[in-house]
Design a protein around this motif. Sequence first.
Motif, PDB file in Angstrom:
ATOM      1  N   SER A  57       0.737  -1.538   0.111  1.00  0.00           N
ATOM      2  CA  SER A  57      -0.397   0.427   0.166  1.00  0.00           C
ATOM      3  C   SER A  57       0.872   1.831  -0.590  1.00  0.00           C
ATOM      4  O   SER A  57       2.076   1.103  -0.057  1.00  0.00           O
ATOM      5  N   THR A  58      -0.027   2.704  -0.576  1.00  0.00           N
ATOM      6  CA  THR A  58       0.989   3.556  -0.208  1.00  0.00           C
ATOM      7  C   THR A  58       1.049   3.784   1.005  1.00  0.00           C
ATOM      8  O   THR A  58       0.499   3.842   1.580  1.00  0.00           O
ATOM      9  N   SER A  59       1.587   4.361   1.726  1.00  0.00           N
ATOM     10  CA  SER A  59       2.448   4.536   2.996  1.00  0.00           C
ATOM     11  C   SER A  59       1.676   5.932   3.412  1.00  0.00           C
ATOM     12  O   SER A  59       1.164   7.227   2.161  1.00  0.00           O
ATOM     13  N   ARG A  60       1.206   5.892   4.705  1.00  0.00           N
ATOM     14  CA  ARG A  60      -0.068   6.824   4.822  1.00  0.00           C
ATOM     15  C   ARG A  60      -1.543   6.589   4.144  1.00  0.00           C
ATOM     16  O   ARG A  60      -2.013   7.583   4.825  1.00  0.00           O
ATOM     17  N   SER A  61      -1.795   5.693   3.516  1.00  0.00           N
ATOM     18  CA  SER A  61      -3.155   5.231   2.923  1.00  0.00           C
ATOM     19  C   SER A  61      -4.220   5.094   4.064  1.00  0.00           C
ATOM     20  O   SER A  61      -3.579   4.965   5.188  1.00  0.00           O
ATOM     21  N   GLY A  62      -5.283   5.067   3.736  1.00  0.00           N
ATOM     22  CA  GLY A  62      -6.136   4.351   4.639  1.00  0.00           C
ATOM     23  C   GLY A  62      -5.895   3.223   5.578  1.00  0.00           C
ATOM     24  O   GLY A  62      -6.064   2.800   6.456  1.00  0.00           O
ATOM     25  N   ARG A  63      -4.961   2.602   3.797  1.00  0.00           N
ATOM     26  CA  ARG A  63      -5.636   1.038   4.295  1.00  0.00           C
ATOM     27  C   ARG A  63      -4.220   1.010   5.305  1.00  0.00           C
ATOM     28  O   ARG A  63      -4.456   0.329   6.627  1.00  0.00           O
TER      29      ARG A  63
END
Length: 156
Positions: A57-63
């Motif tokens: 996941s992209t860092s700091r994404s909601g997930r």
Amino acid sequence: MATWKQLVDDAPDLAARVRSRFEAAGRHVLATRTLTGSPRVSGTEVGFWQDDVWIGSTSRSGRSMDLLVDPRFVLHSNPGDGSRSDGDVKVDGTVRSAPRDDPGRSAVLAETGGAEPFQLFWLDLTRVVLTTVERSVTRVETWRPGTGVDVVEQRD
């Protein structure tokens, strides 16, 4: 909790069919829990590296933020054409965040062509379920660490 390797060692045939389902499509469905306790459902890729299975996941994404606060997840394979002849997979477990110096993280980034900022999570499994339908028979295979595979068949 169990690693992917434990599933492969304990139930190699089931592990191969589960892996095949995840490799058959590029995107799957991941459920996490938000800070407020609400469910979040998002698309995700699933990958395999050595003896582990991962999601990114992209860092700091909601997930990513969900999983860093509460590592529990449910992962559902892409349903494909909906026939379930190749199987419908559900995986429950928790994640381990890969630190920046994790060699697997570097290998996954290189293999996928991923770019920073990137958050890699290794999956630890609590339950793996493969459901298949062939003609009038629905077959549900459930694996849990330490219990082996339980098979239930139901005829329509």
